[in-house]
Write an enzyme that holds these catalytic residues in place. Sequence first.
Site, PDB file in Angstrom:
ATOM      1  N   GLU A   1       0.844  -1.192   0.000  1.00 45.28           N
ATOM      2  CA  GLU A   1       0.000   0.000   0.000  1.00 45.28           C
ATOM      3  C   GLU A   1       0.885   1.250   0.000  1.00 45.28           C
ATOM      4  O   GLU A   1       2.073   1.183   0.333  1.00 45.28           O
ATOM      5  CB  GLU A   1      -0.824   0.044   1.296  1.00 45.28           C
ATOM      6  CG  GLU A   1      -1.577  -1.221   1.610  1.00 45.28           C
ATOM      7  CD  GLU A   1      -3.007  -1.182   1.107  1.00 45.28           C
ATOM      8  OE1 GLU A   1      -3.521  -0.077   0.888  1.00 45.28           O
ATOM      9  OE2 GLU A   1      -3.579  -2.261   0.911  1.00 45.28           O
TER      10      GLU A   1
ATOM     11  N   ASP B   1      -0.361  -6.530  10.771  1.00 47.34           N
ATOM     12  CA  ASP B   1      -1.303  -7.277   9.926  1.00 47.34           C
ATOM     13  C   ASP B   1      -1.131  -8.785  10.156  1.00 47.34           C
ATOM     14  O   ASP B   1      -2.115  -9.508  10.348  1.00 47.34           O
ATOM     15  CB  ASP B   1      -1.021  -6.913   8.453  1.00 47.34           C
ATOM     16  CG  ASP B   1      -1.798  -7.776   7.483  1.00 47.34           C
ATOM     17  OD1 ASP B   1      -2.929  -7.411   7.137  1.00 47.34           O
ATOM     18  OD2 ASP B   1      -1.266  -8.824   7.054  1.00 47.34           O
TER      19      ASP B   1
ATOM     20  N   LYS C   1      -3.690 -11.915  11.915  1.00 42.83           N
ATOM     21  CA  LYS C   1      -3.974 -13.207  11.284  1.00 42.83           C
ATOM     22  C   LYS C   1      -3.542 -14.364  12.184  1.00 42.83           C
ATOM     23  O   LYS C   1      -4.241 -15.381  12.276  1.00 42.83           O
ATOM     24  CB  LYS C   1      -3.260 -13.274   9.935  1.00 42.83           C
ATOM     25  CG  LYS C   1      -3.840 -12.287   8.929  1.00 42.83           C
ATOM     26  CD  LYS C   1      -2.915 -12.112   7.741  1.00 42.83           C
ATOM     27  CE  LYS C   1      -3.519 -11.162   6.720  1.00 42.83           C
ATOM     28  NZ  LYS C   1      -2.542 -10.779   5.679  1.00 42.83           N
TER      29      LYS C   1
ATOM     30  N   GLY D   1      -5.019  -9.627  -3.157  1.00 43.65           N
ATOM     31  CA  GLY D   1      -5.464  -9.316  -4.518  1.00 43.65           C
ATOM     32  C   GLY D   1      -6.977  -9.403  -4.579  1.00 43.65           C
ATOM     33  O   GLY D   1      -7.573 -10.277  -3.935  1.00 43.65           O
TER      34      GLY D   1
HETATM   35  N1  LIG Z   1      -7.276  -6.028  -0.836  1.00 43.64           N
HETATM   36  C1  LIG Z   1      -6.881  -7.268  -0.579  1.00 43.64           C
HETATM   37  O1  LIG Z   1      -6.100  -7.862  -1.325  1.00 43.64           O
HETATM   38  C2  LIG Z   1      -7.390  -7.972   0.658  1.00 43.64           C
HETATM   39  C3  LIG Z   1      -6.947  -9.275   0.930  1.00 43.64           C
HETATM   40  C4  LIG Z   1      -7.444  -9.962   2.042  1.00 43.64           C
HETATM   41  C5  LIG Z   1      -8.350  -9.320   2.863  1.00 43.64           C
HETATM   42  N2  LIG Z   1      -8.733  -8.037   2.601  1.00 43.64           N
HETATM   43  C6  LIG Z   1      -9.695  -7.410   3.511  1.00 43.64           C
HETATM   44  O2  LIG Z   1     -10.884  -7.104   2.792  1.00 43.64           O
HETATM   45  C7  LIG Z   1     -11.494  -5.956   3.356  1.00 43.64           C
HETATM   46  C8  LIG Z   1     -11.721  -4.917   2.244  1.00 43.64           C
HETATM   47  O3  LIG Z   1     -10.461  -4.556   1.726  1.00 43.64           O
HETATM   48  P1  LIG Z   1     -10.313  -3.751   0.332  1.00 43.64           P
HETATM   49  O4  LIG Z   1      -8.884  -3.872  -0.056  1.00 43.64           O
HETATM   50  O5  LIG Z   1     -11.357  -4.171  -0.630  1.00 43.64           O
HETATM   51  O6  LIG Z   1     -10.599  -2.259   0.837  1.00 43.64           O
HETATM   52  P2  LIG Z   1     -10.869  -0.967  -0.061  1.00 43.64           P
HETATM   53  O7  LIG Z   1     -10.434  -1.188  -1.467  1.00 43.64           O
HETATM   54  O8  LIG Z   1     -10.317   0.188   0.700  1.00 43.64           O
HETATM   55  O9  LIG Z   1     -12.467  -0.856  -0.074  1.00 43.64           O
HETATM   56  C9  LIG Z   1     -13.208  -0.529   1.062  1.00 43.64           C
HETATM   57  C10 LIG Z   1     -14.657  -0.274   0.652  1.00 43.64           C
HETATM   58  O10 LIG Z   1     -15.402   0.011   1.825  1.00 43.64           O
HETATM   59  C11 LIG Z   1     -16.033   1.306   1.683  1.00 43.64           C
HETATM   60  N3  LIG Z   1     -15.976   1.937   2.992  1.00 43.64           N
HETATM   61  C12 LIG Z   1     -14.887   2.399   3.640  1.00 43.64           C
HETATM   62  N4  LIG Z   1     -15.225   2.898   4.837  1.00 43.64           N
HETATM   63  C13 LIG Z   1     -16.562   2.739   4.938  1.00 43.64           C
HETATM   64  C14 LIG Z   1     -17.517   3.065   5.942  1.00 43.64           C
HETATM   65  N5  LIG Z   1     -17.144   3.674   7.075  1.00 43.64           N
HETATM   66  N6  LIG Z   1     -18.794   2.762   5.724  1.00 43.64           N
HETATM   67  C15 LIG Z   1     -19.195   2.158   4.569  1.00 43.64           C
HETATM   68  N7  LIG Z   1     -18.332   1.836   3.574  1.00 43.64           N
HETATM   69  C16 LIG Z   1     -17.029   2.110   3.770  1.00 43.64           C
HETATM   70  C17 LIG Z   1     -15.249   2.032   0.626  1.00 43.64           C
HETATM   71  O11 LIG Z   1     -16.043   2.927  -0.128  1.00 43.64           O
HETATM   72  P3  LIG Z   1     -16.181   4.484   0.242  1.00 43.64           P
HETATM   73  O12 LIG Z   1     -14.810   4.976   0.494  1.00 43.64           O
HETATM   74  O13 LIG Z   1     -16.889   5.064  -0.943  1.00 43.64           O
HETATM   75  O14 LIG Z   1     -17.041   4.501   1.461  1.00 43.64           O
HETATM   76  C18 LIG Z   1     -14.855   0.879  -0.300  1.00 43.64           C
HETATM   77  O15 LIG Z   1     -15.897   0.590  -1.194  1.00 43.64           O
HETATM   78  C19 LIG Z   1     -10.584  -5.493   4.483  1.00 43.64           C
HETATM   79  O16 LIG Z   1     -11.025  -6.026   5.712  1.00 43.64           O
HETATM   80  C20 LIG Z   1      -9.240  -6.101   4.103  1.00 43.64           C
HETATM   81  O17 LIG Z   1      -8.399  -6.320   5.214  1.00 43.64           O
HETATM   82  C21 LIG Z   1      -8.282  -7.356   1.521  1.00 43.64           C
END
Ligand SMILES: NC(=O)c1ccc[n+]([C@@H]2O[C@H](COP(=O)([O-])OP(=O)(O)OC[C@H]3O[C@@H](n4cnc5c(N)ncnc54)[C@H](OP(=O)(O)O)[C@@H]3O)[C@@H](O)[C@H]2O)c1
Length: 423
Positions: A191, A202, A206, A303
Amino acid sequence: MTSDPAQPFRTEGEPSGRAFRIGLLGHGTVGGALAELLPSRADHIAAITGIRPEITGVHTRSNGTTAAEVIAGADLVAELIGGLEPARTYVLEAMAAGKHVVTANKQLLAHHGEELWAAAREHGVQLRFEAAVAGVVPVIRVLQESLSGAHIDRVTGIVNGTTNFILTRMAETGATYADALQEAQQLGYAEADPTDDVNGKDAAAKMAILARLAFDTPVHITDVAYEGIEHLTGDDMAYAKDLDLGLKLIGTAERVEGGIAVRVHPAFLYRGHPLASVNGPYNAVTVESEAITEITMSGPGAGGPQTASAVMGDIISAMIPPASTPETTQSLAVVKDVESAFYVHLEVADRPGVLAQVAQVLGLQGASVKSVVQKGLGENARLVMVVHPLLESKMLAAVELIAGLDFVRGRPRVIRVIEEQFV
Ligand SMILES: NC(=O)c1ccc[n+]([C@@H]2O[C@H](COP(=O)([O-])OP(=O)(O)OC[C@H]3O[C@@H](n4cnc5c(N)ncnc54)[C@H](OP(=O)(O)O)[C@@H]3O)[C@@H](O)[C@H]2O)c1
């Protein structure tokens, strides 16, 4: 739970199969990927299960739909927002309303897992979280289901792809930590703010979840001692090669005398350890038990499409109950001072008797030297050694004494070594 054809978020014109309504909270990297994946798999899933999953509502801060509306219109809520609040409140509200929940949120479970699992039991709904640990690697399912009959002794994991990529590049190319981090950011493996990845936080979340499942005892994030990779140098990599060691950020959850120990720290591994060959952004988890010897699972740890695929697997499982939530069958103490082997890197003046004096100080703390590499001459010689296992507190005491010896230049560098090899 049945769907309501009149509810306002239904998608258009679906063919056969009873509908199973999915409400998305969050539409970012993972939520967006799930919204693409799910329609493309719906026919196949309907053909196998007779139930057709469909996304019936999406809530983000900016799209004008409330979380309450999305929860009300769903049979299952996928929490893909991340962080502690409002994710915790939404998950509790969804379960109280009788909705199953799937989440990828490791911090949420590492902080509030017991409260959430209790709520799932109370309301008779499922709370699934395969994607919260090691992305698409099916380690949660294996611990909860496949190995539920095994007495697990230890779980060891590379559960953060960012740090594994950085350490791999440092080892392969001799890159500095800063250069390898920059490359990880350019390639999308880190990031813009990589703090929680590189400092071990992180991975600690886990490991709290894995320990919870492996030992059937509550484990909170504060039970996990963690340190990161920011202080590692290319020098450590170079010397370790001479000792046939590879460096990884390792999470360990194990039974020890008096309870369990859960921690995350950089560690050297010998080549025969199954995690030693896990490189780049990959994740891997090794589970040890007398009955099974050792099982290692590896694959992409993050991813959008990969994580969405794990979320999708949980959704399908929830469509076809039953599944268990973790039960607490015991309350084991968390032990902080545990035994480990150590790599010790000293900058010393090259005088006769240096090694003997260091060995003597180590001996006073009950430590003995397993292997040594000595390089350089004059005031800039290096003494690099691996010390047999001893309690961390004893090693820290020995390091303080060694740091005070007049021929030692600078602060001794100490990194744990994992001795197990399975081949
Ligand atoms: N990315 C990965 O590769 C990955 C891998 C394993 C696990 N994860 C987990 O998956 C989850 C999501 O990760 P991500 O990477 O998809 O995150 P992200 O790209 O930052 O997306 C977060 C989403 O949640 C919304 N959001 C943020 N704050 C909010 C709030 N207070 N109320 C309502 N909506 C909200 C955001 O939209 P707005 O900003 O428009 O509200 C956005 O649509 C996390 O728990 C992360 O640890 C991610």
